[in-house]
Scaffold this motif. Structure first.
Motif, PDB file in Angstrom:
ATOM      1  N   ILE A 433       0.845  -1.196   0.000  1.00  0.00           N
ATOM      2  CA  ILE A 433       0.000   0.000   0.000  1.00  0.00           C
ATOM      3  C   ILE A 433       0.880   1.247   0.000  1.00  0.00           C
ATOM      4  O   ILE A 433       1.928   1.302   0.656  1.00  0.00           O
ATOM      5  CB  ILE A 433      -0.929  -0.004   1.223  1.00  0.00           C
ATOM      6  CG1 ILE A 433      -1.755  -1.293   1.254  1.00  0.00           C
ATOM      7  CG2 ILE A 433      -1.847   1.201   1.221  1.00  0.00           C
ATOM      8  CD1 ILE A 433      -2.582  -1.469   2.497  1.00  0.00           C
ATOM      9  N   ALA A 434       0.470   2.271  -0.704  1.00  0.00           N
ATOM     10  CA  ALA A 434       1.234   3.521  -0.768  1.00  0.00           C
ATOM     11  C   ALA A 434       1.173   4.240   0.574  1.00  0.00           C
ATOM     12  O   ALA A 434       0.168   4.201   1.290  1.00  0.00           O
ATOM     13  CB  ALA A 434       0.684   4.417  -1.873  1.00  0.00           C
ATOM     14  N   THR A 435       2.256   4.914   0.920  1.00  0.00           N
ATOM     15  CA  THR A 435       2.297   5.722   2.142  1.00  0.00           C
ATOM     16  C   THR A 435       1.625   7.074   1.897  1.00  0.00           C
ATOM     17  O   THR A 435       1.553   7.542   0.760  1.00  0.00           O
ATOM     18  CB  THR A 435       3.748   5.950   2.589  1.00  0.00           C
ATOM     19  OG1 THR A 435       4.466   6.604   1.524  1.00  0.00           O
ATOM     20  CG2 THR A 435       4.431   4.629   2.894  1.00  0.00           C
ATOM     21  N   PRO A 436       1.124   7.731   2.948  1.00  0.00           N
ATOM     22  CA  PRO A 436       0.482   9.033   2.731  1.00  0.00           C
ATOM     23  C   PRO A 436       1.456  10.121   2.320  1.00  0.00           C
ATOM     24  O   PRO A 436       1.080  11.055   1.611  1.00  0.00           O
ATOM     25  CB  PRO A 436      -0.161   9.339   4.095  1.00  0.00           C
ATOM     26  CG  PRO A 436       0.588   8.511   5.077  1.00  0.00           C
ATOM     27  CD  PRO A 436       1.027   7.289   4.349  1.00  0.00           C
ATOM     28  N   PHE A 437       2.705  10.021   2.754  1.00  0.00           N
ATOM     29  CA  PHE A 437       3.742  10.986   2.385  1.00  0.00           C
ATOM     30  C   PHE A 437       4.967  10.215   1.908  1.00  0.00           C
ATOM     31  O   PHE A 437       5.281   9.143   2.418  1.00  0.00           O
ATOM     32  CB  PHE A 437       4.109  11.888   3.566  1.00  0.00           C
ATOM     33  CG  PHE A 437       2.935  12.586   4.193  1.00  0.00           C
ATOM     34  CD1 PHE A 437       2.352  13.685   3.578  1.00  0.00           C
ATOM     35  CD2 PHE A 437       2.385  12.130   5.382  1.00  0.00           C
ATOM     36  CE1 PHE A 437       1.252  14.320   4.138  1.00  0.00           C
ATOM     37  CE2 PHE A 437       1.304  12.757   5.948  1.00  0.00           C
ATOM     38  CZ  PHE A 437       0.729  13.857   5.322  1.00  0.00           C
ATOM     39  N   GLN A 438       5.659  10.790   0.944  1.00  0.00           N
ATOM     40  CA  GLN A 438       6.813  10.104   0.363  1.00  0.00           C
ATOM     41  C   GLN A 438       7.948  10.003   1.379  1.00  0.00           C
ATOM     42  O   GLN A 438       8.305  10.993   2.029  1.00  0.00           O
ATOM     43  CB  GLN A 438       7.302  10.846  -0.884  1.00  0.00           C
ATOM     44  CG  GLN A 438       8.441  10.156  -1.601  1.00  0.00           C
ATOM     45  CD  GLN A 438       8.024   8.815  -2.171  1.00  0.00           C
ATOM     46  OE1 GLN A 438       7.110   8.723  -2.981  1.00  0.00           O
ATOM     47  NE2 GLN A 438       8.694   7.758  -1.731  1.00  0.00           N
ATOM     48  N   VAL A 439       8.488   8.813   1.519  1.00  0.00           N
ATOM     49  CA  VAL A 439       9.641   8.570   2.387  1.00  0.00           C
ATOM     50  C   VAL A 439      10.817   8.215   1.488  1.00  0.00           C
ATOM     51  O   VAL A 439      10.741   7.263   0.697  1.00  0.00           O
ATOM     52  CB  VAL A 439       9.356   7.429   3.386  1.00  0.00           C
ATOM     53  CG1 VAL A 439      10.586   7.164   4.247  1.00  0.00           C
ATOM     54  CG2 VAL A 439       8.161   7.769   4.257  1.00  0.00           C
ATOM     55  N   HIS A 440      11.891   8.973   1.596  1.00  0.00           N
ATOM     56  CA  HIS A 440      13.068   8.771   0.753  1.00  0.00           C
ATOM     57  C   HIS A 440      14.129   7.991   1.525  1.00  0.00           C
ATOM     58  O   HIS A 440      14.288   8.146   2.735  1.00  0.00           O
ATOM     59  CB  HIS A 440      13.644  10.106   0.291  1.00  0.00           C
ATOM     60  CG  HIS A 440      12.711  10.904  -0.559  1.00  0.00           C
ATOM     61  ND1 HIS A 440      12.634  10.763  -1.927  1.00  0.00           N
ATOM     62  CD2 HIS A 440      11.803  11.863  -0.237  1.00  0.00           C
ATOM     63  CE1 HIS A 440      11.728  11.597  -2.415  1.00  0.00           C
ATOM     64  NE2 HIS A 440      11.215  12.275  -1.410  1.00  0.00           N
ATOM     65  N   SER A 441      14.864   7.182   0.812  1.00  0.00           N
ATOM     66  CA  SER A 441      15.974   6.445   1.398  1.00  0.00           C
ATOM     67  C   SER A 441      17.284   7.167   1.092  1.00  0.00           C
ATOM     68  O   SER A 441      17.518   7.576  -0.041  1.00  0.00           O
ATOM     69  CB  SER A 441      16.019   5.021   0.832  1.00  0.00           C
ATOM     70  OG  SER A 441      17.180   4.347   1.269  1.00  0.00           O
ATOM     71  N   TRP A 442      18.136   7.311   2.109  1.00  0.00           N
ATOM     72  CA  TRP A 442      19.400   8.037   1.911  1.00  0.00           C
ATOM     73  C   TRP A 442      20.448   7.177   1.207  1.00  0.00           C
ATOM     74  O   TRP A 442      21.499   7.675   0.825  1.00  0.00           O
ATOM     75  CB  TRP A 442      19.950   8.538   3.238  1.00  0.00           C
ATOM     76  CG  TRP A 442      20.415   7.471   4.188  1.00  0.00           C
ATOM     77  CD1 TRP A 442      19.668   6.803   5.104  1.00  0.00           C
ATOM     78  CD2 TRP A 442      21.749   6.967   4.320  1.00  0.00           C
ATOM     79  NE1 TRP A 442      20.436   5.902   5.785  1.00  0.00           N
ATOM     80  CE2 TRP A 442      21.726   5.984   5.345  1.00  0.00           C
ATOM     81  CE3 TRP A 442      22.960   7.239   3.689  1.00  0.00           C
ATOM     82  CZ2 TRP A 442      22.862   5.282   5.737  1.00  0.00           C
ATOM     83  CZ3 TRP A 442      24.098   6.534   4.079  1.00  0.00           C
ATOM     84  CH2 TRP A 442      24.032   5.578   5.098  1.00  0.00           C
ATOM     85  N   SER A 443      20.148   5.898   1.025  1.00  0.00           N
ATOM     86  CA  SER A 443      21.054   5.023   0.292  1.00  0.00           C
ATOM     87  C   SER A 443      20.224   4.090  -0.576  1.00  0.00           C
ATOM     88  O   SER A 443      19.083   3.766  -0.254  1.00  0.00           O
ATOM     89  CB  SER A 443      21.938   4.212   1.251  1.00  0.00           C
ATOM     90  OG  SER A 443      21.130   3.395   2.090  1.00  0.00           O
ATOM     91  N   ALA A 444      20.794   3.661  -1.674  1.00  0.00           N
ATOM     92  CA  ALA A 444      20.095   2.764  -2.596  1.00  0.00           C
ATOM     93  C   ALA A 444      21.129   1.983  -3.390  1.00  0.00           C
ATOM     94  O   ALA A 444      22.199   2.503  -3.716  1.00  0.00           O
ATOM     95  CB  ALA A 444      19.176   3.540  -3.536  1.00  0.00           C
ATOM     96  N   PRO A 445      20.819   0.733  -3.703  1.00  0.00           N
ATOM     97  CA  PRO A 445      21.756  -0.039  -4.527  1.00  0.00           C
ATOM     98  C   PRO A 445      21.675   0.371  -5.986  1.00  0.00           C
ATOM     99  O   PRO A 445      20.739   1.047  -6.418  1.00  0.00           O
ATOM    100  CB  PRO A 445      21.257  -1.484  -4.335  1.00  0.00           C
ATOM    101  CG  PRO A 445      19.800  -1.337  -4.037  1.00  0.00           C
ATOM    102  CD  PRO A 445      19.652  -0.050  -3.283  1.00  0.00           C
TER     103      PRO A 445
END
Length: 1342
Positions: A433-445
């Motif tokens: 399910i989508a979150t109400p607000f966008q959460v960004h990850s500070w790291s990604a592969p």
């Protein structure tokens, strides 16, 4: 950190309450002893001073939630009677979907309020209906009467067997249902009714939405959108880490406490939302099933070896394990390509034949097809890349779903899509399910960039956000939506739920649109409305949102700090917006507001008042001042509306002199607050930056002297701007403090008057005549009332109350504003100033010492800068005081971890101040080079990093070296020079200057290595926190930050820059009231009642927020704890798993709350003998905490104790000792060598040594335990006796072993050796110890 229902923490302050015959489990409290004098005064206030009431608290809290109960924080101690009454008075006829249980119903929950009123908990009437969809068997779905038909529509699009359909209608008894009507309004719809799914014709819009939905299905099992930070996708790894072990089944023989009993309260029904039930598809979720096995087999099969990077001896902090890869095989790609055809749009003659659009696809078999989307469905046409032929291809069939057509033309697609769909539905619903607000990850592969027609279409089309889903308009009028939802009725519970749901949804969409618009503004994709002005002064409008930059436009803040003040003002304004929104005064509106920090710029996004752009500011403002007090005006309606807010916000109504004629103007807010009546005749207020009083500790003024305590600490301190204000939490804490003084003074005055009256009575009686004695004799009640009134008047003068008849503290927000002339006398002005000075002194003398005390007692346990900031803010302390706090705790070894976190936060915030102007001078093509170069200068040990400029990428290496040499020769390292001239020396010099100037914290260091060596702060933690606060996404790899031979970062390591957003989110008021009531019940020991209230709060939260929200995570967390305490371990595990997933998705995968949730889930898994899952979760928690802070922190001791106990339970004694020894060392350092924490750690180590047969070491540690228990608790305490018994047993074992060894030495190998009595630890004993160290005690109440 809130302390009411806490698992993690010390447990030496809780005492049993002997008030029940039942056995009850209670959570221990961490230093939560209340001031008994204050409590007694509170009771006096009701019996002696009924007219004196404490003002309502309305201060807000930040969105970021870090503590154990941080998702929901409150300043109110009790649920308001008004809201509870309104919930209890819901009439079944007005709200058929929510019914009141009967008072005599054994399943109902009746709560008695202090005033005798009875609260009956509401319950939801769920029922089942049948769905008849084409191509599938009829199935049942459980729904709620309050659900809308649209939600049922969405439910079918999420089911595994119907997910490929989007364009259909629902019919009941031959009548098409309105998507926006509630199910309760559908006539004759009842249990067992059948609703038919009817395929409808497509339109261009519906066809586009269908193709978009197909794209979402094809990407539903990967993390591409989560890594990119799009479509409100976010990461969750708990099920990847445990590899399905959390959901595994174990035999009853292996569990110490099985599943919930039939009559025990469970989370079924109220805690699981209907939408989640339907998405689970009952038996269709493919969960990994493990065969039942005995406990011995279970222990033998567990791989207990921890990864090297989580061992106590590990020094390297690796980033690669942050994003674990699933052990399941990577799914095969269903399609090579699916995109829009080059033949779009259809020509006129084909439109008349029903063609809507054309698609182009390449299958896995390398076959290419052009597909026509027509009104009736999809079919393959005869076009190719060179010839347009829209006629159907030979042998093709029309299908209503694109998925069905792709399955026909590609056997590989049909096979792989089935597998993909099963894999999608094997994931937990909360992961999808989508979150109400966008959460960004500070790291990604690193991941491959694939063809994505939806992403391409979004970039090059005029589509704004989701406006094509809105009928009748192409751009959304955000102001109208935000204002209209606030005007919805709210007299009943269903109305409030509908209103708050609409408010939250509109706000969520507004924040998403504002974030996207701000990024487009900074990236140069939006044209300014004033393009002729300098870039820093430009303003923008996009999607009906007004965007302004954080610069001083037209010298508006010239006298207040210029650009520094302009940058700070939006944050203070947002605090004011939140305060007025929480009051929710009918008729008074604020602007939709979001603050976005992106690429070094601060962008303020606001909704647009109707008509504001058509008028000059002077014509628009009817209340307040536009020239900082030179002239001001008031308005009768604004006076009426704002007067309702002054008491709750503690604002002093005041009159000022306006204009040259010094006309008197009465204000009910700060002077900066402006009132504008829009063309829609609504009353709006804006510029609320001075809603709370000024912080005079950072506001030096002539002829103003601060209290002595402030002066001794070096205040007032010159600040960069003149807009610092006290935090709302401090205002509330100060008012509470004055209220205690007020009550004590009242009580003392009444006692004094009573004593004086008793002494004067004989003398007065002796002087009276007989006639006087018979008349004018005051009754006791009249005399008591008179004493009360005198005491109240005296106390009001003492505390500076606004009213002389009741406690009412108010601050004049303009009393320190320069140039403002007040109407009142100079004596009154001095009183108003002194009250604000007293608040500043209260912060210095009370709040900061309280913070230090809480840290010493470990009731406040920050682990990084974010949690430290939240702990400070909860006590009303701004981060600008951090330098002073660190000076106070420098010589306190027990607070070394706080000192390290504080120093790191000062450095990181100083770096944040430096990088903003640094990034502003970088052009688009050089951003990755500039950021990587800055990181090298900040964190890398390489002494002379040289950036690669974009213009150098296409030239030879020889020319590159020459160009760099020339740059070095002509460049300087002073501020304001081009970004590529930055060096590590110049950066760290700027950091030192910034830390000293802004935070009054001095250090003399020349490089990051000197900084790390002096303060023992790890670079990994600095890199993580820096990336989060700036909005940088780094490539996941193991960075060598200590290399002196090459730079640590390169351009490819910077994957993205993302926005950091601040906003004021609406709250579900009724759910929040139930949540508070549930906490109170649990505190009193009524676990079942608390469980029911938490379940009701969860139900109400779900009605407002949907399934994904941090407050819902908090509810699941509490419900899981109560499940565990009531012996329902399987329910506890299931609910805690939901809490972990929600925490990962809405807070972040390495957030401190997420880490603590991992520990709780590990405990519940161990209670179910899911040992492998428990160890994996604990290893994950330790890895994350090591990355967040490092190994030297009290929370690491808790984790190591848990890991050591689990390893001890599976007889891995050597591994167990490594973790237990580390826990002992940390506990002795931070809790003291004579603390109970140290005693428990000694006992755990002694157990491990005894199981290894090393009784000498076991005796040493158990002696320490006995000594500490005896000194702390006494000889008769149960713990002392247990330790003494253990000591005697170990002594016997040691003696037996020594005799055996002597016998061997004396008689040789022929000696008879009696077997040692070494009993393996039982799971029950290990679980008991885990409960103790995690702060859970089961107390029998007699």
């Amino acid at each position: 950190m809130t302390q009411d229902v806490k698992i993690t923490g010390v447990n030496n302050t809780e005492k049993a309450e002997n008030n029940s015959n039942e056995e009850c489990a209670k959570f221990t409290h961490v230093n939560t002893s209340e001031n008994e004098g204050i409590q007694s005064l509170a009771s006096v206030s009701e019996s002696v001073l009924p007219s004196v009431k404490k003002s309502e608290k309305v201060n807000g809290h930040s969105n970021r939630q870090d503590s154990d109960d941080s998702a929901i924080q409150s300043d109110d101690d009790l649920v308001s009677d008004e809201n509870i009454q309104s919930v209890a008075q819901v009439i079944a006829g007005a709200n058929k979907q929510i019914s009141l249980t009967k008072p005599d119903d054994p399943n109902s929950l009746n709560l008695k309020r202090d005033n005798g009123q009875e609260l009956i908990v509401i319950q939801e009437n769920l029922f089942s209906i049948k769905i008849n969809a084409p191509g599938v068997d009829i199935f049942d779905v459980q729904v709620s009467p309050q659900e809308m038909v649209q939600e049922l529509h969405q439910l079918l699009m999420d089911r595994e067997d119907t997910c490929h359909r989007t364009c259909f209608s629902l019919k009941f008894n031959g009548i098409t249902l309105d998507n926006f009507s509630e199910l309760k309004n559908v006539e004759n719809l009842k249990e067992g009714s059948e609703i038919k799914v009817v395929e409808e014709n497509y339109s261009v819009r519906e066809a586009r939405l269908h193709v978009r939905h197909v794209r979402e299905l094809l990407h539903s099992t990967d993390y591409i959108d989560a890594y990119n930070g799009t479509d409100c996708s976010s990461l969750s790894y708990v099920n990847v880490i445990t590899d399905g072990d959390v959901s595994a089944e174990v035999s009853n023989s292996a569990t110490s406490s099985g599943n919930s009993t039939p009559d025990s309260p469970t989370a079924n029904g109220t805690t699981d939302m209907s939408v989640i039930k339907s998405m689970s598809n009952g038996d269709n979720i493919a969960k990994r099933k493990k065969h039942a096995r005995s406990l011995e087999q279970l222990i033998e099969s567990v791989d207990c070896t921890p990864p090297d990077y989580v061992m106590p001896s590990a020094k390297d902090r690796l980033l690669s394990p942050m994003h674990p890869a699933s052990k399941e095989p990577k799914p095969q790609q269903c399609l090579k390509m699916l995109t829009m055809s080059i033949w779009n749009p259809p020509p006129g003659n084909r439109k008349l034949r029903g063609d809507l659009l054309y698609l182009y696809t390449v299958t896995a078999e390398q076959k290419r097809f052009h597909i026509t989307a027509s009104a009736r469905g999809f079919y393959v046409n005869q076009s190719d890349m060179e010839v347009f032929n829209p006629k159907p291809a030979a042998g093709t069939h029309m299908t209503h779903s694109l998925i069905d057509l792709l399955g026909q033309i590609s056997p590989h697609f049909k096979r792989t899509f089935v597998a993909l769909n099963k894999r999608r539905f094997s994931r937990h619903p909360f992961e999808r399910i989508a979150t109400p607000f966008q959460v960004h990850s500070w790291s990604a592969p690193a991941f491959d960039h694939m063809v994505d027609h939806v992403r391409a279409e979004d970039l090059f089309s005029s589509r704004l956000l989701l406006e094509e889903h809105i009928p009748g308009q192409q751009t959304r009028d955000w102001n109208e939506e935000l204002a209209a939802t606030r005007e919805l009725p709210r007299s009943t519970l269903p109305e409030r739920l509908l209103r708050e749901r609409a408010m939250f949804k509109v706000h969520s969409d507004f924040v998403t649109a504002a974030s996207r618009g701000a990024m487009m503004v900074i990236d140069g994709n939006v044209m300014a409305i004033n393009p002729g002005d300098p870039p820093n002064m430009r303003m923008f409008i996009w999607n009906n949102i007004f965007f302004s930059l954080g610069f001083d436009v037209r010298d508006h803040y010239k006298d207040f700090g210029g650009n520094y003040a302009a940058f700070y003002a939006p944050g203070s304004d947002l605090v004011g917006v939140k305060a007025y929104n929480m009051l929710d005064i009918p008729g008074l509106h604020t602007l939709g507001t979001a603050i976005i920090d992106y690429r070094g710029y601060r962008v303020t996004a606001q909704s647009i008042i109707p008509g504001i752009l058509e008028r000059e500011q002077e014509q628009s403002v009817v209340y307040g001042s536009i020239d900082f007090g030179k002239t001001a005006q008031s308005n009768e309606k604004y006076a009426e509306l704002l007067s309702k807010t002054t008491k709750q916000l503690h604002i002093f109504p005041h009159e000022i002199k306006s204009g040259e004629d010094e006309k008197s103007v009465e204000l009910f807010s700060s002077l900066e607050c402006k009132g504008i009546i829009g063309n829609d005749q609504r009353h709006y207020i804006l510029d609320l930056l001075k809603t709370y009083p000024a912080d005079v500790n950072f506001l030096p003024m002539e002829k103003e002297t601060l209290p002595t305590e402030c002066i001794q600490l070096g205040f007032p301190k010159q600040h960069r701007h003149k807009l610092p204000t006290l935090r709302p939490e401090l205002v509330e804490a100060f008012v509470d403090h004055l209220y205690v003084r007020f009550m004590r003074h009242c009580a003392a005055q009444i006692v004094s008057l009573k004593t004086k009256s008793a002494l004067d009575k004989p003398r007065i009686e002796a002087t009276k005549t007989n006639d006087e004695k018979e008349t004018n004799i005051p009754t006791n009640s009249e005399q008591l009332t008179q004493w009360q009134q005198e005491a109240v008047r005296s106390a009001c003068v003492l505390v500076g109350s606004y009213s002389s008849t009741e406690f009412d503290i108010r601050f004049n927000p303009d009393v320190f504003s320069p140039g403002v002339k007040h109407e009142c006398s100079s004596e009154e002005i001095e009183k108003q100033k002194q009250l604000i000075k007293d608040a500043a002194r209260f912060l210095i003398t009370h709040q900061i010492p309280t913070f230090i005390k809480d840290c010493l007692e470990h009731s406040a346990m920050p682990v990084d800068g974010a949690s430290l900031t939240d702990v400070l803010h909860e006590r009303g302390i701004g981060v600008r005081y951090l330098g002073k706090i660190l000076q106070l705790i420098t010589e306190t070894p027990a607070l070394n971890h706080i000192y390290r976190i504080g120093v790191a936060e000062i450095v990181l915030r100083s770096v944040k101040h430096i990088i903003r102007p640094y990034l502003q001078q970088v052009n688009q093509s050089s951003i990755s080079s500039a950021v990587s170069h800055f990181l090298n200068c900040f964190l890398s040990s390489f002494p002379s990093p040289k950036p690669i400029l974009p213009e150098e990428e296409l030239i030879s290496n020889k020319k590159k070296k020459k160009a760099r040499k020339n740059r070095v020769q002509i460049g300087t390292s002073s501020a304001g020079t081009p970004w590529h001239f930055l060096t590590p020396e110049s950066l760290w010099n700027q950091i030192q200057n910034e830390a000293l100037e802004y935070y009054d914290f001095a250090f003399d260091l020349e490089s990051v290595d000197d900084f790390i060596e002096k303060y023992s702060i790890q670079k990994m933690s600095l890199m993580r926190r820096f990336s989060i606060i700036i909005g940088i996404q780094l490539l996941v790899r193991d960075y060598n930050l200590d290399s002196k031979h090459k730079p640590s970062f390169c351009d490819e390591d910077i994957l993205n820059l993302y926005p950091v957003i601040k906003h004021s989110s609406p709250r579900a008021s009724d759910g929040y009231q139930f949540y508070q009531s549930a906490q109170a019940k649990v505190q009193q020991g009524y676990l079942k009642e608390g469980f029911e209230l938490f379940s009701e709060a969860l139900n109400l939260f779900n009605n407002v927020y949907g399934a994904i929200h941090w407050e819902i995570a908090a509810c699941y967390r509490h419900i899981a704890r109560l499940n565990y305490m009531m012996g329902e371990h399987s329910d506890a595990t299931a609910n805690q798993q939901k809490a972990v997933i929600l925490s990962e998705r809405v807070l972040g995968i390495d957030h401190f709350t997420t880490i603590t949730d991992f520990v709780s889930l590990a405990l519940y898994c161990f209670a179910q003998c899911k040992i492998s899952a428990s160890l994996k979760l604990l290893y994950r928690a330790r890895y994350l905490l090591l990355g967040v802070h490092g190994c030297d922190h009290p929370e690491i001791a808790l984790l190591d104790s848990n890991i050591g106990l689990v390893l001890h339970g599976v007889q891995e004694y050597d591994l167990s000792l490594r973790f237990l020894d580390e826990a002992l060392k940390i506990n002795m350092k931070y809790h003291g060598s004579k603390s109970l924490k140290a005693a428990i750690s000694h006992h755990l180590v002694a157990r491990a040594y005894s199981c290894k047969g090393e009784f000498r070491q076991a005796l040493q540690h158990e002696k320490e335990t006995y000594k500490l228990y005896r000194a702390q608790l006494g000889d008769e305490h149960e713990k002392t006796k247990e330790s003494g018994e253990c000591l005697r047993h170990l002594t016997q074992q040691a003696v037996t072993l020594q005799r055996t060894m002597n016998e061997i030495y004396k008689n040789g190998s022929s000696a008879t050796i009696p077997p040692l009595q070494i009993t393996p630890p039982s799971m029950h004993s290990v679980l008991d110890l885990m409960n103790v160290i995690n702060g859970i005690i089961f107390i029998p109440l007699r």
